[in-house]
Design a protein around this motif. Structure first.
Motif, PDB file in Angstrom:
ATOM      1  N   VAL A 284       0.826  -1.211   0.000  1.00  0.00           N
ATOM      2  CA  VAL A 284       0.000   0.000   0.000  1.00  0.00           C
ATOM      3  C   VAL A 284       0.861   1.263   0.000  1.00  0.00           C
ATOM      4  N   TYR A 288      -0.095   4.058  -2.920  1.00  0.00           N
ATOM      5  CA  TYR A 288      -0.982   5.146  -2.482  1.00  0.00           C
ATOM      6  C   TYR A 288      -0.535   6.478  -3.089  1.00  0.00           C
ATOM      7  N   ASN A 292      -2.594   8.607  -6.054  1.00  0.00           N
ATOM      8  CA  ASN A 292      -3.081   9.910  -5.601  1.00  0.00           C
ATOM      9  C   ASN A 292      -2.411  11.051  -6.345  1.00  0.00           C
ATOM     10  N   LEU A 348      -8.930   5.838   3.837  1.00  0.00           N
ATOM     11  CA  LEU A 348      -9.062   5.528   2.407  1.00  0.00           C
ATOM     12  C   LEU A 348     -10.530   5.545   1.982  1.00  0.00           C
ATOM     13  N   HIS A 351     -11.173   9.052   1.511  1.00  0.00           N
ATOM     14  CA  HIS A 351     -10.617   9.480   0.224  1.00  0.00           C
ATOM     15  C   HIS A 351     -11.646   9.270  -0.883  1.00  0.00           C
ATOM     16  N   TYR A 372      -4.869  10.087   7.312  1.00  0.00           N
ATOM     17  CA  TYR A 372      -4.174   8.928   6.738  1.00  0.00           C
ATOM     18  C   TYR A 372      -2.729   8.871   7.247  1.00  0.00           C
ATOM     19  N   CYS A 376      -0.582   5.876   9.259  1.00  0.00           N
ATOM     20  CA  CYS A 376       0.745   5.359   8.871  1.00  0.00           C
ATOM     21  C   CYS A 376       1.744   5.510  10.015  1.00  0.00           C
ATOM     22  N   THR A 418      -1.233  -2.531  -7.731  1.00  0.00           N
ATOM     23  CA  THR A 418      -2.251  -1.484  -7.572  1.00  0.00           C
ATOM     24  C   THR A 418      -2.176  -0.472  -8.713  1.00  0.00           C
ATOM     25  N   TYR A 439      -9.269   5.409  -9.851  1.00  0.00           N
ATOM     26  CA  TYR A 439      -8.785   5.677  -8.493  1.00  0.00           C
ATOM     27  C   TYR A 439      -9.556   4.853  -7.469  1.00  0.00           C
ATOM     28  N   THR A 443      -7.968   2.029  -5.045  1.00  0.00           N
ATOM     29  CA  THR A 443      -8.037   2.281  -3.603  1.00  0.00           C
ATOM     30  C   THR A 443      -8.737   1.134  -2.880  1.00  0.00           C
ATOM     31  N   ASN A 446      -6.187  -1.423  -2.250  1.00  0.00           N
ATOM     32  CA  ASN A 446      -5.342  -1.071  -1.102  1.00  0.00           C
ATOM     33  C   ASN A 446      -6.077  -1.287   0.224  1.00  0.00           C
TER      34      ASN A 446
END
Length: 472
Positions: A284, A288, A292, A348, A351, A372, A376, A418, A439, A443, A446
């Motif tokens: 991921v 990501y 994005n 996500l 998002h 987000y 992380c 991805t 997208y 996503t 992910n």
């Protein structure tokens, strides 16, 4: 310069390696649309700009650490820094996608040679435990700062118009840092004794490198070419090479040799579960940023500099959470990581919701990116410790190197899988709705990966006693 000042100054010198290696990941992630336009590359070309750097990094990271033992850490650090600086220059003057991606692969290899020397020097320079913990904190902070700076510069530099195209500055800014580091390292770094014994495992390096390239390259290039026979054969051949590699490492270990990877590590069930969590988490990580960056700039029409500023909010969220999580993990163990994964999944979903609105609210977008980053930052700093907490201390260095190799390979796989789904759904269409559909599909993939991370973290036994294991 007295010895006390010298060792802290030496820490700054060796930390330049992790600063350059990390910044070159994040600075490119944000600027991918500008790079694609500059080299007139295809969709798979820009995936390879990210993946080949990580592939070179992954394939040679363990090798880099062993070379420092065999030839001396100072010599390998200086040569690797020189090579990194040279390949940065070659990236900056590239005229075609092939030239850029070749230079990026070698740049990743040079990063793999210099990073282990920097970590090892921390242990050499700071034998006192308290000083070492402080030094490792500074080293980690520099890596964290590099990720935020990289996201900011990756947005700002491509918008600079002058004698040199802005996207080329992404690589050329490494030159002054690299040359200064080489000069200072030659002048101030202390030599370390050669500790490597026996024969270096060149055949193991060759097998692992060929297997990883044979797996990642066709995953990225094959989709664009309609999955020709060679791409499928390459993937099958890579899987076969991985089995041969494992057998080769077992045979060398049984004969008392020096295999590249100590296969005994995989006899620890917790380590294997931890590596599965690492695999899906890092699949991921960079995918990501890839989807994005493309969606924000190409799909929604944001400028490169605006996208960079937006991503800085994600980086700030990461830094804030990473500082808080270190103390929380000591008290609550893996539950902090599980909460972080849940935050990432929720973010996500946000998002998808925020980008699906007719008018994208900037306030909502900034909050979503920051949220987000918080997720992380709650997971990443302690994921290494969780994966290796059952490993005996005598295997800590080998386990850390294996973890890092697995990590970088997973990132490259994520970019391929991805990113491949994103471009497959997009199918050369244009317009915001087409990019939104691509997208959303990528996503959701992910999100699935993060659900698997949560599952493997759940399977890890609960143990709040955290032991810091670091490569030596």
């Amino acid at each position: 310069m007295n010895s006390q000042r010298l060792k802290w100054f030496s820490l700054v010198i060796v930390s330049s390696s992790v600063f350059l290696a990390v910044i070159d990941i994040f600075i490119v992630n944000v600027a991918i649309p500008s790079i694609r336009k500059g080299i007139q590359g295809s969709e798979s070309d820009i995936q390879l700009v990210i993946a080949l750097y990580l592939l070179g990094y992954a394939a040679f990271l363990i090798t880099g650490g062993r070379l420092g033992d065999f030839y001396g850490k100072k010599r390998v650090f200086i040569m690797a820094m020189l090579l990194f600086t040279l390949t940065s220059f070659l990236c900056g003057i590239s005229q075609t996608a092939w030239q850029l991606n070749t230079a990026r692969f070698v740049q990743g290899v040079s990063a793999a040679f210099m990073i282990p020397q920097g970590i090892a020097y921390v242990h050499v320079l700071f034998p006192d435990h308290k000083d070492r913990i402080k030094a490792l904190g500074i080293y980690g902070s520099i890596a964290g700062a590099a990720s935020v700076i990289g996201q900011f510069l990756g947005g700002i530099l491509p918008d600079i118009h002058g004698a040199i195209e802005g996207w080329r500055l992404l690589f050329l800014i490494n030159l002054p840092i690299g040359f200064i580091s080489v000069i200072l390292a030659a002048r101030y770094l202390q030599d370390t004794p050669v500790t490597g014994t026996g024969q270096f495992d060149y055949s193991g390096v060759a097998l692992l490198t060929l297997a990883l390239i044979g797996l990642i390259y066709p995953l990225i290039r094959g989709r664009e070419l309609g999955w020709p026979l060679w791409s499928l054969a390459s993937i099958l051949g890579a899987i076969a090479l991985l089995f041969i590699f494992v057998f080769d490492q077992q045979r060398k270990l049984g004969r008392g040799g020096n295999p590249l990877i100590n296969i005994q590590l995989f006899s620890y069930k917790d380590f294997n579960i931890g590596l599965c969590a690492v695999l899906f988490y890092f699949m991921v990580q960079d995918s990501y940023f890839l989807i994005n960056a493309i969606f924000l700039q190409t799909g929604l029409g944001h400028s490169s500099s605006d996208a960079g500023i937006l991503f800085v909010f994600q980086g700030v969220g990461y830094v804030v959470a990473s500082v808080l999580s270190i103390s929380l993990v000591k008290k609550y163990g893996k539950r902090v990581l599980q909460a972080g994964v849940l935050i990432m999944i929720t973010s996500l979903l946000l998002h998808i919701y925020v980008f699906s609105a007719i008018t994208v609210s900037r306030t909502a977008l900034l909050f979503t990116l920051f949220f987000y980053g918080m997720g992380c930052g709650s997971v990443l700093p302690s994921l290494l410790t969780m994966a290796m907490k059952s490993i005996p201390m005598q295997f800590a260095g080998a386990a850390s190197g294996t973890f890092s190799t697995f990590q970088q390979t997973a990132v490259a796989l994520g970019v391929g899988i991805t990113g491949g789904i994103f471009f497959s759904v997009l199918d050369n269409e244009s317009g915001t709705s087409a990019y939104l559909g691509a997208y959303q599909a990528a996503t959701w993939v992910n999100i699935l990966f993060l659900v698997l991370v949560s599952f493997f973290l759940y399977k890890l036994p609960e143990d709040n006693r955290q032991t810091v294991l670091l490569a030596g």
